[in-house]
Design an enzyme around this catalytic site. Sequence first.
Site, PDB file in Angstrom:
ATOM      1  N   ASP A  86       0.842  -1.210   0.000  1.00  0.00           N
ATOM      2  CA  ASP A  86       0.000   0.000   0.000  1.00  0.00           C
ATOM      3  C   ASP A  86       0.867   1.246   0.000  1.00  0.00           C
ATOM      4  OD1 ASP A  86      -2.273   1.534  -0.047  1.00  0.00           O
ATOM      5  OD2 ASP A  86      -2.951   1.016   1.970  1.00  0.00           O
ATOM      6  N   LYS A  87       0.201   2.358  -0.311  1.00  0.00           N
ATOM      7  CA  LYS A  87       0.829   3.681  -0.332  1.00  0.00           C
ATOM      8  C   LYS A  87       0.029   4.601   0.563  1.00  0.00           C
ATOM      9  CE  LYS A  87      -0.921   6.773  -2.317  1.00  0.00           C
ATOM     10  NZ  LYS A  87      -1.497   8.120  -2.494  1.00  0.00           N
ATOM     11  N   HIS A  88       0.697   5.550   1.195  1.00  0.00           N
ATOM     12  CA  HIS A  88      -0.044   6.596   1.902  1.00  0.00           C
ATOM     13  C   HIS A  88       0.577   7.931   1.548  1.00  0.00           C
ATOM     14  CE1 HIS A  88      -2.690   8.276   4.888  1.00  0.00           C
ATOM     15  NE2 HIS A  88      -1.683   8.973   5.371  1.00  0.00           N
ATOM     16  N   SER A  89      -0.271   8.953   1.499  1.00  0.00           N
ATOM     17  CA  SER A  89       0.221  10.286   1.142  1.00  0.00           C
ATOM     18  C   SER A  89      -0.197  11.264   2.224  1.00  0.00           C
ATOM     19  CB  SER A  89      -0.395  10.672  -0.204  1.00  0.00           C
ATOM     20  OG  SER A  89      -0.448  12.062  -0.331  1.00  0.00           O
ATOM     21  N   THR A 126      -9.449  10.602  -1.195  1.00  0.00           N
ATOM     22  CA  THR A 126      -9.724   9.531  -2.167  1.00  0.00           C
ATOM     23  C   THR A 126     -11.173   9.039  -2.080  1.00  0.00           C
ATOM     24  OG1 THR A 126      -7.416   8.905  -2.096  1.00  0.00           O
ATOM     25  CG2 THR A 126      -8.935   7.236  -2.896  1.00  0.00           C
ATOM     26  N   ARG A 174      -6.619  15.678  20.182  1.00  0.00           N
ATOM     27  CA  ARG A 174      -5.539  16.548  19.672  1.00  0.00           C
ATOM     28  C   ARG A 174      -6.102  17.743  18.929  1.00  0.00           C
ATOM     29  NH1 ARG A 174      -2.546  12.847  15.824  1.00  0.00           N
ATOM     30  NH2 ARG A 174      -1.324  14.692  15.354  1.00  0.00           N
ATOM     31  N   SER A 189      -0.070   8.281  14.422  1.00  0.00           N
ATOM     32  CA  SER A 189      -1.462   8.340  13.954  1.00  0.00           C
ATOM     33  C   SER A 189      -1.570   7.786  12.536  1.00  0.00           C
ATOM     34  CB  SER A 189      -1.921   9.799  14.009  1.00  0.00           C
ATOM     35  OG  SER A 189      -3.125   9.976  13.314  1.00  0.00           O
ATOM     36  N   LYS A 193      -2.887   3.480  11.780  1.00  0.00           N
ATOM     37  CA  LYS A 193      -4.014   3.103  10.910  1.00  0.00           C
ATOM     38  C   LYS A 193      -3.528   2.240   9.736  1.00  0.00           C
ATOM     39  CE  LYS A 193      -5.392   7.457  10.319  1.00  0.00           C
ATOM     40  NZ  LYS A 193      -5.189   8.546  11.235  1.00  0.00           N
ATOM     41  N   LYS A 194      -2.436   2.675   9.101  1.00  0.00           N
ATOM     42  CA  LYS A 194      -1.980   1.969   7.893  1.00  0.00           C
ATOM     43  C   LYS A 194      -1.493   0.567   8.211  1.00  0.00           C
ATOM     44  CE  LYS A 194      -2.704   3.837   4.113  1.00  0.00           C
ATOM     45  NZ  LYS A 194      -3.522   3.305   3.097  1.00  0.00           N
TER      46      LYS A 194
HETATM   47  N1  URA Z   1      -3.103  12.532   9.283  1.00  0.00           N
HETATM   48  C1  URA Z   1      -3.367  11.617  10.244  1.00  0.00           C
HETATM   49  O1  URA Z   1      -3.956  10.583   9.990  1.00  0.00           O
HETATM   50  N2  URA Z   1      -2.961  11.900  11.506  1.00  0.00           N
HETATM   51  C2  URA Z   1      -2.292  13.024  11.840  1.00  0.00           C
HETATM   52  O2  URA Z   1      -1.963  13.185  12.981  1.00  0.00           O
HETATM   53  C3  URA Z   1      -2.026  13.961  10.823  1.00  0.00           C
HETATM   54  C4  URA Z   1      -2.431  13.687   9.537  1.00  0.00           C
END
Ligand code: URA
Length: 446
Positions: A86-89, A126, A174, A189, A193-194
């Site tokens: 996977d990719k995250h941006s 997305t 936060r 964070s 999740k990823k």
């Molecule tokens: N995106 C996230 O998922 N978490 C953060 O803390 C900042 C950007």
Amino acid sequence: MRTDALPQELIRAKRDGRALSPEAIGELVAGITDGSLSDAQVGALAMAIFLNGMDTAETVALTEAIRDSGRVLAWDDLDLPGPVLDKHSTGGVGDLVSLVLGPWIAACGGFVPMVSGRGLGHTGGTLDKLEAIPGYSVTPDSATFRRLVREVGVAIVGQSGELAPADKRLYAVRDVTATVESLPLIVASILGKKLACGLDALVMDVKTGSGAFMPSHQAAVELATSIADVATRAGTPTTALVTDMSQPLAPCAGNAIEVREAIRLLSGEKRHGRLLEVTRRLAAELLVAGGLANDRTAALARLDDTLSSGAVAERFAAMVAGLGGPADLLDRPDRHLPEAPVTLAVHAGRAGVVQAMDTRALGLAVVELGGGRRAPGEAIDPAVGLTRIASLGETVDAERPLALVQAASQDDAERAAGRVRDAITLGDADFAAPTLIHDRIQGEAS
Ligand code: URA
């Protein structure tokens, strides 16, 4: 081994600048997840981390605890004949990389369970783009999600509450305690999740420039390095690219508009541009990390062949149909994707060369047109946005506008046109296109 310490004593330790053990971090995250830590304690902990930071070992422990706070997806029982990638941006404007990269990796033998988000601030999301496709469901049941990953190789969906629930609560706290902009909290964070998606490898696209979450190059490199190292130490080999967001990545922004742009790339109508190049480079990292190519040169050759073969378009079409969208979307996009009723060409007051862009302001112009949200949960208009956005270094004149605004009304279009004019700086000197890929950072395991 439990610490047997009260949460307030652990918060005190962080407040006083001491490092927390993995056990202490695990207990605090368990308390965030099960509600035994009060909002006041979560806020105090976030502020202590914000002020005193965390070292890499602590950030790894925080990431792992957030990852493990809910369900962690596992793919072993499916006996997939390739790696899970996977990719995250960090997000940007005209950044529709995921729509092209997911099916591209699938067509090269990888499996992509992509859990994506919605637009945030000035950046597009997305899920909002995919929801511009009539019928596309971003919340399939788990059996459908797994079947698509196995049979098509890619499914792009939204996050279920079961994944990383600790992040949901910590992020909400936060957001209202001025503690969002903390490197360890951001890293944990994003990765919590990823990494709950059960990946064999990850590539991270960290943007820099006027449309980026981290506009300065130095901050982007710091974030990219921390993400690559922390994810790798948490067991998911990760590479990060720092890429340019000093102008929109595609020459357009808006939900249905970006789906159309993806279709132009997938169908072979368009075979050039910044978006394609960044997507290729990110995808090449994944093919190498997943053992689907020996090196980046071989990976790029394989990617180019696969795109030309039409296999990438087929995967995208199968994913869309499998998630409830129209089976003929790629053949007849105009039949299915909404179009805004008003198109307005935005001309600059003079001819000149584009020297600079406030990319964030362009993203906000799309939000104001109705293409993004001002408040959580608000409905958005999938049809609106900007098309034919001029590039840095391009000459604009009476013939070539700065962009076209696609709007729901003439008033909206004129307001957005003003924003676009204000966001783009013209001059007379030639202007070299900015570097597209600034840095490549390979995560280190120790
Ligand atoms: N995106 C996230 O998922 N978490 C953060 O803390 C900042 C950007």
